[in-house]
Design a protein around this motif. Structure first.
Motif, PDB file in Angstrom:
ATOM      1  N   UNK B 121      70.122  47.007  26.515  1.00 19.51           N
ATOM      2  CA  UNK B 121      70.951  46.899  27.721  1.00 19.51           C
ATOM      3  C   UNK B 121      70.312  46.166  28.885  1.00 19.51           C
ATOM      4  N   UNK B 122      69.140  45.643  28.771  1.00 16.49           N
ATOM      5  CA  UNK B 122      68.549  44.868  29.859  1.00 16.49           C
ATOM      6  C   UNK B 122      67.631  43.830  29.249  1.00 16.49           C
ATOM      7  N   UNK B 123      67.571  42.675  29.887  1.00 13.97           N
ATOM      8  CA  UNK B 123      66.686  41.641  29.354  1.00 13.97           C
ATOM      9  C   UNK B 123      65.247  42.066  29.556  1.00 13.97           C
ATOM     10  N   UNK B 124      64.325  41.573  28.735  1.00 14.70           N
ATOM     11  CA  UNK B 124      62.910  41.950  28.905  1.00 14.70           C
ATOM     12  C   UNK B 124      62.418  41.634  30.316  1.00 14.70           C
ATOM     13  N   UNK B 125      62.898  40.509  30.844  1.00 16.92           N
ATOM     14  CA  UNK B 125      62.466  40.131  32.188  1.00 16.92           C
ATOM     15  C   UNK B 125      62.974  41.126  33.226  1.00 16.92           C
ATOM     16  N   UNK B 126      64.225  41.532  33.072  1.00 18.39           N
ATOM     17  CA  UNK B 126      64.789  42.523  34.000  1.00 18.39           C
ATOM     18  C   UNK B 126      64.028  43.845  33.920  1.00 18.39           C
ATOM     19  N   UNK B 127      63.689  44.229  32.699  1.00 11.83           N
ATOM     20  CA  UNK B 127      62.980  45.504  32.543  1.00 11.83           C
ATOM     21  C   UNK B 127      61.613  45.452  33.222  1.00 11.83           C
ATOM     22  N   UNK B 128      60.960  44.293  33.091  1.00 15.03           N
ATOM     23  CA  UNK B 128      59.672  44.142  33.775  1.00 15.03           C
ATOM     24  C   UNK B 128      59.838  44.272  35.281  1.00 15.03           C
ATOM     25  N   UNK B 129      60.889  43.624  35.783  1.00 16.51           N
ATOM     26  CA  UNK B 129      61.130  43.713  37.226  1.00 16.51           C
ATOM     27  C   UNK B 129      61.431  45.160  37.648  1.00 16.51           C
ATOM     28  N   UNK B 130      62.217  45.838  36.819  1.00 17.60           N
ATOM     29  CA  UNK B 130      62.567  47.226  37.162  1.00 17.60           C
ATOM     30  C   UNK B 130      61.313  48.096  37.173  1.00 17.60           C
ATOM     31  N   UNK B 135      57.328  51.079  40.322  1.00 14.14           N
ATOM     32  CA  UNK B 135      55.947  51.286  40.779  1.00 14.14           C
ATOM     33  C   UNK B 135      55.797  51.114  42.286  1.00 14.14           C
ATOM     34  N   UNK B 136      56.685  50.338  42.879  1.00 16.26           N
ATOM     35  CA  UNK B 136      56.554  50.115  44.321  1.00 16.26           C
ATOM     36  C   UNK B 136      57.372  51.114  45.145  1.00 16.26           C
ATOM     37  N   UNK B 137      58.097  52.004  44.486  1.00 23.50           N
ATOM     38  CA  UNK B 137      58.866  53.007  45.230  1.00 23.50           C
ATOM     39  C   UNK B 137      57.920  53.998  45.904  1.00 23.50           C
ATOM     40  N   UNK B 138      58.356  54.605  47.009  1.00 23.77           N
ATOM     41  CA  UNK B 138      57.567  55.709  47.564  1.00 23.77           C
ATOM     42  C   UNK B 138      57.362  56.784  46.489  1.00 23.77           C
ATOM     43  N   UNK B 139      56.224  57.474  46.557  1.00 25.93           N
ATOM     44  CA  UNK B 139      55.846  58.409  45.479  1.00 25.93           C
ATOM     45  C   UNK B 139      56.945  59.413  45.157  1.00 25.93           C
ATOM     46  N   UNK B 179      66.974  50.498  46.156  1.00 28.13           N
ATOM     47  CA  UNK B 179      65.786  49.626  46.220  1.00 28.13           C
ATOM     48  C   UNK B 179      65.608  48.847  44.925  1.00 28.13           C
ATOM     49  N   UNK B 180      65.847  49.512  43.815  1.00 30.35           N
ATOM     50  CA  UNK B 180      65.675  48.824  42.532  1.00 30.35           C
ATOM     51  C   UNK B 180      66.741  47.750  42.341  1.00 30.35           C
ATOM     52  N   UNK B 181      67.912  48.011  42.887  1.00 27.29           N
ATOM     53  CA  UNK B 181      68.963  46.994  42.832  1.00 27.29           C
ATOM     54  C   UNK B 181      68.511  45.761  43.620  1.00 27.29           C
ATOM     55  N   UNK B 182      67.883  46.021  44.762  1.00 25.34           N
ATOM     56  CA  UNK B 182      67.357  44.914  45.575  1.00 25.34           C
ATOM     57  C   UNK B 182      66.286  44.131  44.827  1.00 25.34           C
ATOM     58  N   UNK B 183      65.452  44.854  44.095  1.00 26.35           N
ATOM     59  CA  UNK B 183      64.395  44.194  43.311  1.00 26.35           C
ATOM     60  C   UNK B 183      65.015  43.275  42.265  1.00 26.35           C
TER      61      UNK B 183
END
Lengths: 215, 189
Positions: B121-130, B135-139, B179-183
């Protein structure tokens, strides 16, 4: 029964979407979400986004990276924890008897419970005195390569007055009286020296009871 | 011969809810075999959770050990009103949050993301971005995402594990998704 507004339903569903995707909603909640989804384009998009996020997060760590459980190490950890806790226990128990025994010259009480190879003889680094409410009796074991002046310096730094020279063939052990206002303060001092490379072990033996209880 | 109060931990495989409660009762009596059984049962789940959060093999391993030590020390405080798994993951959550809050822990993957198998359901590139985005989300948001999508917890369980109201958990997930949508949108542009 009160009918919910479209906005209320939309907001409620918004909060449930991640769990709709991970499949942990109740049957009623799932039906509630699905009824709304059929007519809500923005939430259908949100579901797709959440499924992408879930798929990315769920990708498994390659199996070889997952270490096998190491029960032996767990047990070593528990042993170390038990040893640490037992060293603190005498503070909270009736330590007076042990103190009396110590200062009556019965210092050969045995070695640290987790150091059976070491000889069961200890030196008293400070002369037994009248003691006060705030003196704690502590056994300290120095590493073998710590010079005498360095040992003296460490003892003085933690408040030991007039520490006598300690000697020993392998490691250097001695019993000292430590002034401390409270258990917390004592633990801060002992924790501080225990962290030093020169110190092999610190064991709190007893609270030194006051000779004069009237002030 | 083993004392009567020693749990029977010889059974292989996952434990049932009642098994786990029995094991916890035995751990509270300082029965090491019971702790070993919990350790074996939870090791992989805890390790993967901690690894997913820290990307560090060594740190994940330390977290699992810290969690088991905390279980050993505080099993008496487990009252049995929640699932054992929720209680244990609550400890793992706090231990992980503590590690993440330490500045010394840099996010330094010790594995090659290209090695992981592909998801649907997601391209490898998209998954990497996600994954990069997670990882960049607040803890707190990152932990919520991992507990929901990796551990598979219900919102009530996440609320219990994180000691937060359910609405706070839902809000964290909402902001995380935004935030992930923005990424993903940034990655497409």
């Amino acid at each position: 029964m009160k009918t919910q507004s479209t906005k209320t339903i939309h907001d409620t569903v918004e909060g449930l979407l991640p769990w709709y995707v991970n499949g942990t909603l109740s049957a009623d909640e799932r039906n509630y979400v699905e009824e709304h989804l059929s007519g809500c384009d923005s939430h259908q998009v949100a579901i797709r986004e959440l499924r992408q996020i879930a798929a990315a997060v769920q990708e498994e760590t390659p199996t070889p990276l997952v270490t096998e459980p190491d029960v032996e190490r767990l047990n070593a950890l528990l042993d170390a924890d038990a040893s640490t806790r037992s060293r603190r226990t005498p503070l909270y128990l009736a330590a007076a008897a042990l103190t009396a025994a110590l200062f009556a010259g019965l210092l050969a009480l045995g070695d640290f419970s987790d150091r059976q190879a070491a000889p069961a003889v200890f030196e008293t680094a400070t002369a037994p005195d009248a003691g006060t409410l705030t003196d704690y009796v502590v056994r300290i074991e120095f590493a073998a390569n710590v010079a005498a002046d360095e040992r003296q310096s460490i003892l003085k730094s933690i408040g030991v007055r007039d520490a006598a020279e300690l000697s020993g063939s392998t490691a250097v052990r001695g019993v000292v009286s430590l002034p401390a206002a409270s258990v917390a303060e004592l633990e801060a001092v002992t924790g501080g020296i225990e962290a030093r490379n020169e110190i092999v072990a610190v064991e709190v033996l007893a609270v030194q009871l006051p000779v004069h209880t009237e002030r | 011969m083993q004392a009567d109060n020693t749990a029977d931990t010889r059974r292989e495989g996952p434990h049932t809810v009642s098994d786990e409660h029995e094991l916890m009762a035995a751990v509270a009596r300082q029965d090491r075999r019971a702790l070993e059984a919990l350790y074996r049962g939870y090791y992989t789940r805890l390790f993967r959770f901690a690894f997913r959060m820290t990307h560090s093999h060594g740190t994940a391993d330390e977290i699992v050990n810290d969690v088991m030590l905390a279980v050993w020390r505080s099993a008496k405080s487990f009252r049995g009103s929640s699932k054992v798994s929720t209680w244990i993951f609550g400890i793992a959550y706090r231990q992980t949050l503590k590690r993440l809050s330490k500045k010394s822990l840099a996010i330094a993957p010790d594995f090659d993301p290209d090695d992981v198998p592909a998801a649907e359901d997601a391209s490898p590139e998209d998954r990497d971005w996600i994954r990069h985005g997670v990882d960049t989300l607040p803890a707190a948001q990152k932990l919520a995402v991992v507990l929901v999508f990796y551990v598979g917890m219900s919102y009530e369980e996440v609320a219990e594990v994180t000691d937060c109201p359910v609405n706070t958990v839902k809000t964290r997930m909402f902001h995380a998704r935004k935030k992930l949508k923005g990424v993903l949108e940034d990655s497409a542009s």
